[in-house]
Design a protein around this motif. Structure first.
Motif, PDB file in Angstrom:
ATOM      1  N   GLU A  89       0.834  -1.201   0.000  1.00 49.21           N
ATOM      2  CA  GLU A  89       0.000   0.000   0.000  1.00 49.21           C
ATOM      3  C   GLU A  89       0.872   1.256   0.000  1.00 49.21           C
ATOM      4  OE1 GLU A  89      -3.247   1.935  -0.670  1.00 49.21           O
ATOM      5  OE2 GLU A  89      -3.232  -0.241  -0.474  1.00 49.21           O
ATOM      6  N   VAL A 112      -8.837   5.952  -3.975  1.00 50.97           N
ATOM      7  CA  VAL A 112      -8.811   4.494  -3.891  1.00 50.97           C
ATOM      8  C   VAL A 112     -10.191   3.970  -3.514  1.00 50.97           C
ATOM      9  CG1 VAL A 112      -7.883   2.553  -2.564  1.00 50.97           C
ATOM     10  CG2 VAL A 112      -6.357   4.327  -3.415  1.00 50.97           C
ATOM     11  N   SER A 116     -12.328   1.501  -5.749  1.00 51.32           N
ATOM     12  CA  SER A 116     -12.684   0.222  -5.128  1.00 51.32           C
ATOM     13  C   SER A 116     -14.188  -0.005  -5.170  1.00 51.32           C
ATOM     14  CB  SER A 116     -12.195   0.171  -3.681  1.00 51.32           C
ATOM     15  OG  SER A 116     -10.794   0.256  -3.641  1.00 51.32           O
TER      16      SER A 116
END
Length: 152
Positions: A89, A112, A116
């Motif tokens: 990450e 993100v 996602s």
């Protein structure tokens, strides 16, 4: 006498015409062979480039799959998995930071999160049904952002 002159003139004309046609035919034949050779060479080059391109794509896909497989294997191991997940990450964040030098960790998290949320159905579909969490539960774990489009 005039007849002989006309006959010679016609014969000369026909001879010049035959020579001209023969020369033109030969030059066009050579030109056609030359163009055929060029087309053959270009076709072979294009085929070789296509094969090399397919091999490069296949190699890149294999590397990406191997990297993802290794990441999954490392994440399964409890202590090493946590460290690996953090390292992966962090690496992703640093790559994102290079493209977005003015961005901060919160902006990265929102970006993100938005991406996602877009792919959550695909990811859940790949999981076995016994271990598949509910879509709503998973989406509730993602951070809330005011406007993901404004964060980009």
């Amino acid at each position: 006498m005039i007849r002989i002159f006309k006959l010679m003139r016609t014969t000369a004309f026909l001879a010049v015409l035959c020579v001209s046609l023969a020369t033109t035919s030969l030059s066009l034949g050579v030109w056609a062979v030359s163009l055929t050779a060029q087309v053959t060479t270009m076709t072979a080059s294009a085929a070789a480039a296509a094969i090399a391109h397919r091999k490069a794509i296949a190699a890149a896909v294999l590397r990406t799959k191997a990297k993802a497989r290794l990441r999954r294997a490392l994440v399964v191991v409890p202590v090493a998995g946590i460290a690996a997940a953090i390292a992966f990450e962090r690496e992703d964040y640093l790559e994102w930071k290079q493209d977005n030098p003015d961005g901060d960790l919160e902006t990265y998290g929102c970006e993100v999160s938005a991406v996602s949320a877009e792919v959550v159905d695909d990811v859940l579909q790949d999981l076995p049904e016994q271990v598949r969490p509910s879509r709503d539960w998973l989406l509730s774990r993602l951070p809330e952002c005011a406007d993901p489009a404004a964060q980009l």
